[in-house]
Design an enzyme around this catalytic site. Sequence first.
Site, PDB file in Angstrom:
ATOM      1  N   TYR A 149       0.847  -1.197   0.000  1.00  9.41           N
ATOM      2  CA  TYR A 149       0.000   0.000   0.000  1.00  9.41           C
ATOM      3  C   TYR A 149       0.878   1.241   0.000  1.00  9.41           C
ATOM      4  O   TYR A 149       1.994   1.239   0.502  1.00  9.41           O
ATOM      5  CB  TYR A 149      -1.028   0.006   1.129  1.00  9.41           C
ATOM      6  CG  TYR A 149      -0.550  -0.134   2.558  1.00  9.41           C
ATOM      7  CD1 TYR A 149       0.137   0.891   3.197  1.00  9.41           C
ATOM      8  CD2 TYR A 149      -0.850  -1.286   3.287  1.00  9.41           C
ATOM      9  CE1 TYR A 149       0.537   0.770   4.518  1.00  9.41           C
ATOM     10  CE2 TYR A 149      -0.454  -1.426   4.609  1.00  9.41           C
ATOM     11  CZ  TYR A 149       0.243  -0.387   5.215  1.00  9.41           C
ATOM     12  OH  TYR A 149       0.637  -0.516   6.529  1.00  9.41           O
ATOM     13  N   CYS A 150       0.357   2.307  -0.618  1.00 12.79           N
ATOM     14  CA  CYS A 150       1.079   3.573  -0.780  1.00 12.79           C
ATOM     15  C   CYS A 150       2.508   3.338  -1.280  1.00 12.79           C
ATOM     16  O   CYS A 150       3.478   3.747  -0.639  1.00 12.79           O
ATOM     17  CB  CYS A 150       1.090   4.361   0.528  1.00 12.79           C
ATOM     18  SG  CYS A 150       1.492   6.124   0.307  1.00 12.79           S
ATOM     19  N   PRO A 151       2.648   2.683  -2.457  1.00 13.29           N
ATOM     20  CA  PRO A 151       3.994   2.369  -2.945  1.00 13.29           C
ATOM     21  C   PRO A 151       4.744   3.616  -3.394  1.00 13.29           C
ATOM     22  O   PRO A 151       4.144   4.592  -3.839  1.00 13.29           O
ATOM     23  CB  PRO A 151       3.722   1.436  -4.133  1.00 13.29           C
ATOM     24  CG  PRO A 151       2.349   1.834  -4.610  1.00 13.29           C
ATOM     25  CD  PRO A 151       1.594   2.252  -3.379  1.00 13.29           C
TER      26      PRO A 151
END
EC number: 2.3.1.204
Length: 281
Positions: A149-151
């Site tokens: 997540y949120c790369p």
Amino acid sequence: MANQPIDLLMQPKWRVIDQSSLGPLFDAKQSFAMDDTLCMSVGKGVSPATARSWVHHDTIVLGIQDTRLPFLQDGISLLESEGYRVIVRNSGGLAVVLDDGVLNISLIFEDEKKGIDIDKGYEAMVELMRRMLRPYNAKIEAYEIEGSYCPGSYDLSINGKKFAGISQRRVRGGVAVQIYLCADKSGSERADLIRRFYQAALKDKQNDKKGVYPEIRPETMASLSELLQKDISVQDLMFALLTELKALSTHLYSAGLSIDEEMEFEKNLVRMAERNAKVFG
């Protein structure tokens, strides 16, 4: 002007604001208002470089991009049914999970004559993390972990599994470099929660939004405790942070907000509340 990441970290003075043990009533909107406040005072030269540590219980922080999800309210309802508060931060990026096993650290520098390029801020945080985790003999890598997540380009990982993400915000001559560090609990369970959030908020639009929102694979994420097979707590990481900052400066001290900073904080908190009211009604 700092030429190496270590140059940014080596400060004559480091001011420390520790908000890692304020408990469940500490709202994440306060944190983002706080960092904007500190950016202003550090940017003006009123405060030295500042390190702020913060922990929020069971909170999902959405990025501005997440507010454009086609079925956002359904996603929020799912998160709330799992016992999480949901807020929108004042910067880009995507959804992240905060809980009492996640330590957040903000490093706030003066951006003197725009001397800190974006990569330099990220690299300074990476260097600090490597120093903090050196006793564990872990090989920490910084590159984007697909499926997390949120790369981002400065995802921190060990053996290909992400345990931390770094972001940056620039306000009024100050730069806030922010990291979340998953100390303990299950990294894959946190990731699965965000996977289910996007499923609920996208529904049949998932193919239309490929590349806009991450296709999360929970197995790409883990906590430091899982990766290093040791019990590593938020308190352990706090001790490591203070130890390294002390080694990097001639004077490390703790200080709350000044009267001027308190007034600025109240204004920034109102802005955060208004931003969230627009999204959540």
